[in-house]
Design a protein around this motif. Structure first.
Motif, short mmCIF file in Angstrom:
data_model
loop_
_atom_site.label_atom_id
_atom_site.label_comp_id
_atom_site.label_asym_id
_atom_site.label_seq_id
_atom_site.Cartn_x
_atom_site.Cartn_y
_atom_site.Cartn_z
N LEU A 1 4.18 -7.81 -14.34
CA LEU A 1 4.29 -7.10 -13.08
C LEU A 1 5.15 -7.93 -12.13
CD1 LEU A 1 3.34 -4.94 -10.98
CD2 LEU A 1 1.41 -6.46 -10.51
N VAL A 2 6.14 -7.31 -11.52
CA VAL A 2 6.99 -7.98 -10.53
C VAL A 2 6.94 -7.16 -9.26
CG1 VAL A 2 9.30 -8.81 -9.95
CG2 VAL A 2 8.53 -8.84 -12.34
N VAL A 3 6.47 -7.78 -8.18
CA VAL A 3 6.42 -7.13 -6.87
C VAL A 3 7.24 -7.98 -5.91
CG1 VAL A 3 4.96 -6.33 -4.97
CG2 VAL A 3 4.07 -6.27 -7.31
N THR A 4 8.16 -7.35 -5.21
CA THR A 4 8.95 -8.04 -4.19
C THR A 4 8.58 -7.45 -2.84
OG1 THR A 4 10.74 -8.34 -5.77
CG2 THR A 4 11.25 -8.72 -3.46
N TRP A 5 8.24 -8.31 -1.91
CA TRP A 5 7.71 -7.94 -0.60
C TRP A 5 8.48 -8.69 0.47
CZ3 TRP A 5 3.54 -4.60 -0.55
CH2 TRP A 5 2.89 -4.41 0.67
N SER A 6 8.86 -8.04 1.54
CA SER A 6 9.56 -8.76 2.61
C SER A 6 8.63 -9.00 3.78
CB SER A 6 10.79 -7.97 3.07
OG SER A 6 10.43 -6.73 3.63
N VAL A 7 8.72 -10.20 4.33
CA VAL A 7 7.90 -10.61 5.48
C VAL A 7 8.84 -11.18 6.53
CG1 VAL A 7 6.03 -12.11 6.27
CG2 VAL A 7 5.97 -11.16 3.94
N ARG A 8 8.77 -10.66 7.72
CA ARG A 8 9.60 -11.17 8.83
C ARG A 8 8.93 -12.40 9.44
NH1 ARG A 8 13.96 -8.46 9.85
NH2 ARG A 8 14.14 -6.27 9.30
N ALA A 9 9.24 -13.54 8.84
CA ALA A 9 8.67 -14.81 9.28
C ALA A 9 9.42 -15.93 8.56
CB ALA A 9 7.18 -14.88 8.94
N TYR B 1 -2.96 -3.94 -12.15
CA TYR B 1 -2.80 -5.01 -11.16
C TYR B 1 -1.85 -4.65 -10.02
CZ TYR B 1 -5.39 -9.05 -12.91
OH TYR B 1 -6.37 -9.93 -13.23
N ALA B 2 -1.00 -3.65 -10.19
CA ALA B 2 0.03 -3.34 -9.20
C ALA B 2 -0.55 -3.09 -7.81
CB ALA B 2 0.87 -2.15 -9.66
N ALA B 3 -1.46 -2.15 -7.68
CA ALA B 3 -2.03 -1.84 -6.36
C ALA B 3 -2.83 -3.02 -5.81
CB ALA B 3 -2.90 -0.59 -6.44
N GLY B 4 -3.47 -3.76 -6.68
CA GLY B 4 -4.23 -4.93 -6.22
C GLY B 4 -3.33 -5.97 -5.57
N TRP B 5 -2.22 -6.30 -6.23
CA TRP B 5 -1.30 -7.28 -5.65
C TRP B 5 -0.63 -6.74 -4.38
CZ3 TRP B 5 -2.06 -12.01 -5.95
CH2 TRP B 5 -2.43 -12.65 -7.13
N MET B 6 -0.34 -5.44 -4.35
CA MET B 6 0.24 -4.87 -3.13
C MET B 6 -0.76 -4.97 -1.97
SD MET B 6 2.43 -1.58 -4.31
CE MET B 6 2.42 -1.34 -6.06
N LEU C 1 -0.88 6.11 -3.26
CA LEU C 1 0.57 6.14 -3.00
C LEU C 1 1.36 5.66 -4.21
CD1 LEU C 1 0.60 4.74 0.63
CD2 LEU C 1 1.17 7.08 -0.07
N TYR C 2 0.90 4.60 -4.84
CA TYR C 2 1.58 4.05 -6.01
C TYR C 2 1.58 5.06 -7.15
CZ TYR C 2 2.61 1.07 -9.98
OH TYR C 2 3.17 0.55 -11.13
N ASP C 3 0.40 5.66 -7.40
CA ASP C 3 0.30 6.63 -8.49
C ASP C 3 1.21 7.83 -8.24
OD1 ASP C 3 -1.50 5.02 -9.78
OD2 ASP C 3 -3.26 6.20 -9.22
N ALA C 4 1.31 8.26 -6.99
CA ALA C 4 2.15 9.42 -6.65
C ALA C 4 3.64 9.09 -6.74
CB ALA C 4 1.82 9.92 -5.26
N GLN C 5 4.02 7.84 -6.47
CA GLN C 5 5.42 7.46 -6.38
C GLN C 5 5.93 6.60 -7.53
OE1 GLN C 5 7.46 8.64 -3.99
NE2 GLN C 5 5.69 9.82 -3.33
N SER C 6 5.05 6.13 -8.40
CA SER C 6 5.47 5.14 -9.40
C SER C 6 6.66 5.55 -10.25
CB SER C 6 4.30 4.72 -10.30
OG SER C 6 3.75 5.82 -10.96
N PRO C 7 6.85 6.81 -10.60
CA PRO C 7 8.07 7.12 -11.36
C PRO C 7 9.36 6.91 -10.56
CG PRO C 7 6.45 8.88 -11.58
CD PRO C 7 5.96 7.93 -10.52
N SER C 8 9.26 6.98 -9.22
CA SER C 8 10.48 6.88 -8.43
C SER C 8 10.62 5.55 -7.69
CB SER C 8 10.54 8.03 -7.41
OG SER C 8 9.44 7.93 -6.51
#
Length: 161
Positions: free
Chosen positions: A12-20, A117-122, A152-159
């Motif tokens: 699983l690879v999740v990239t998240w942006s934080v303004r800090a 694990y995707a939703a958990g890490w998000m 949200l993840y389940d609804a959007q995961s294909p896109s």
């Protein structure tokens, strides 16, 4: 949501942006007193190579990690082990730009568990960002937020990118 991208197979690879600044994000990632604001109830934290991180994710469900690599304020690599799952590895890398930090979380060795694990890490990254900005989210909200992110993840995961 500052989610930049998600990809998975057995990793699983999740990239998240934080303004800090990277140092602020790093502090929440590794400081024992702040880790509990994003990861769960930290019972033990030795932020050094060879150190241990033990987190209670509720009702005594413990994750035990060994710190493999710690390169402040850029990279953290650790094992990830729940009693009923195979040992895996989590790498968190910070890449600072002019106005934000890209947090890349790579959880490898998950096999069939990667999607779960995707939703958990998000959810945890949402907590991380809130902690960085000085507004920790109460743990009583975790499962409600997790359910929302899962839907949200389940609804959007294909896109997703």
């Amino acid at each position: 949501m500052p989610l930049s991208s998600v990809s998975l197979d057995d990793t699983l690879v999740v990239t998240w942006s934080v303004r800090a600044p990277a140092e602020s994000v790093w502090s929440v990632l590794t400081d024992a007193t702040r880790q509990s604001q994003w990861l769960g109830a930290v019972l033990e934290s030795e932020p050094r190579p060879g150190g241990t991180l033990v987190v209670d994710h509720g009702d005594g469900y413990l994750c035990r990690s060994s710190i493999i690599e710690l390169e402040a304020p850029r990279r953290l690599l650790m094992t990830w082990e729940f009693p009923d799952e195979p040992r895996s590895r989590v790498a968190i890398t910070l890449d600072e730009t002019a106005d934000e930090v890209l947090v890349e979380l790579v959880h490898a060795g998950l096999g069939d568990l990667a999607d779960s694990y995707a939703a958990g890490w998000m959810t945890h990254l949402t907590y991380l960002e809130a902690a960085v900005h000085g507004s920790p989210v109460p743990w009583s909200q975790f499962w409600m937020l997790h359910a929302t992110i899962t839907a949200l993840y389940d609804a959007q995961s294909p896109s997703l990118p």
